[in-house]
Write a protein that holds these residues in place. Sequence first.
Motif, PDB file in Angstrom:
ATOM      1  N   ASN A  21       0.810  -1.215   0.000  1.00 46.81           N
ATOM      2  CA  ASN A  21       0.000   0.000   0.000  1.00 46.81           C
ATOM      3  C   ASN A  21       0.845   1.267   0.000  1.00 46.81           C
ATOM      4  O   ASN A  21       0.334   2.353  -0.238  1.00 46.81           O
ATOM      5  N   LEU A  22       2.148   1.145   0.264  1.00 36.25           N
ATOM      6  CA  LEU A  22       3.030   2.310   0.292  1.00 36.25           C
ATOM      7  C   LEU A  22       3.483   2.740  -1.106  1.00 36.25           C
ATOM      8  O   LEU A  22       3.884   3.886  -1.308  1.00 36.25           O
ATOM      9  N   SER A  27       6.507   7.965  -5.265  1.00 32.63           N
ATOM     10  CA  SER A  27       6.816   9.022  -6.236  1.00 32.63           C
ATOM     11  C   SER A  27       6.577  10.408  -5.652  1.00 32.63           C
ATOM     12  O   SER A  27       7.318  11.342  -5.933  1.00 32.63           O
ATOM     13  N   PHE A  28       5.536  10.540  -4.830  1.00 27.98           N
ATOM     14  CA  PHE A  28       5.242  11.832  -4.215  1.00 27.98           C
ATOM     15  C   PHE A  28       6.293  12.198  -3.167  1.00 27.98           C
ATOM     16  O   PHE A  28       6.739  13.336  -3.090  1.00 27.98           O
ATOM     17  N   VAL A  73      10.887   4.525   4.416  1.00 30.88           N
ATOM     18  CA  VAL A  73       9.456   4.792   4.423  1.00 30.88           C
ATOM     19  C   VAL A  73       8.743   3.710   5.228  1.00 30.88           C
ATOM     20  O   VAL A  73       8.826   2.525   4.908  1.00 30.88           O
ATOM     21  N   GLY A  74       8.062   4.126   6.282  1.00 28.85           N
ATOM     22  CA  GLY A  74       7.271   3.225   7.115  1.00 28.85           C
ATOM     23  C   GLY A  74       5.816   3.628   7.058  1.00 28.85           C
ATOM     24  O   GLY A  74       5.456   4.633   6.440  1.00 28.85           O
ATOM     25  N   SER A  75       4.973   2.851   7.699  1.00 25.93           N
ATOM     26  CA  SER A  75       3.553   3.186   7.731  1.00 25.93           C
ATOM     27  C   SER A  75       3.040   3.058   9.150  1.00 25.93           C
ATOM     28  O   SER A  75       3.643   2.404   9.990  1.00 25.93           O
ATOM     29  N   ASN A  76       1.907   3.692   9.398  1.00 25.69           N
ATOM     30  CA  ASN A  76       1.330   3.624  10.732  1.00 25.69           C
ATOM     31  C   ASN A  76       0.281   2.529  10.852  1.00 25.69           C
ATOM     32  O   ASN A  76      -0.410   2.442  11.843  1.00 25.69           O
ATOM     33  N   ASP A  77       0.176   1.680   9.842  1.00 22.30           N
ATOM     34  CA  ASP A  77      -0.819   0.609   9.887  1.00 22.30           C
ATOM     35  C   ASP A  77      -0.189  -0.777   9.838  1.00 22.30           C
ATOM     36  O   ASP A  77      -0.817  -1.734   9.417  1.00 22.30           O
ATOM     37  N   ASN A 134      -5.644   7.476   5.506  1.00 23.18           N
ATOM     38  CA  ASN A 134      -5.997   8.873   5.227  1.00 23.18           C
ATOM     39  C   ASN A 134      -5.252   9.438   4.024  1.00 23.18           C
ATOM     40  O   ASN A 134      -5.430  10.606   3.682  1.00 23.18           O
ATOM     41  N   GLU A 135      -4.412   8.608   3.414  1.00 24.94           N
ATOM     42  CA  GLU A 135      -3.649   8.967   2.222  1.00 24.94           C
ATOM     43  C   GLU A 135      -2.805  10.224   2.421  1.00 24.94           C
ATOM     44  O   GLU A 135      -2.818  11.143   1.590  1.00 24.94           O
TER      45      GLU A 135
END
Length: 145
Positions: A21-22, A27-28, A73-77, A134-135
């Motif tokens: 999902n990351l 790119s952003f 890059v990590g995620s909170n989910d 929340n993108e």
Amino acid sequence: MANLMTDKSTKALIITSLNDNLYPFLSFITDRKMKDLLILNSYWSVVSSPNNSAMRNILLAMVSHNIEEIYIVGSNDSKSLELIGSHQSIEMSCEDCQSVNDEVIVKNYVRLIKDHQLVPKTTSVQGYIVDTKNEIYERVRGEID
């Protein structure tokens, strides 16, 4: 002696978890096209020591792909997390962790890579956390600059 430089253009190295999902955010975050990114996926144990094989792979990628920027890059989910120490990993489930999260892990990665003696000081090493629900994404604060 063989020349390790295989690509004349600069690329950015992304170190991230196995969370697919990351990918839309990369790119952003980097302000680059996907073709200009070299992505290293891990289960957050890839850079647990400054002298392990993962760090050697990062250094080799820096030379062979002309890497000038590294993004962690990590995620909170995440469903499970690992706290990275200098020579150990402690696995925790999200139910057990209040203050330990991907932000702590990302900060540790940034510090380990920036402090490595073979990583040029001119190499930009940044950490980001992505909220896929929340993108949105934000840069991890408190990094060593």
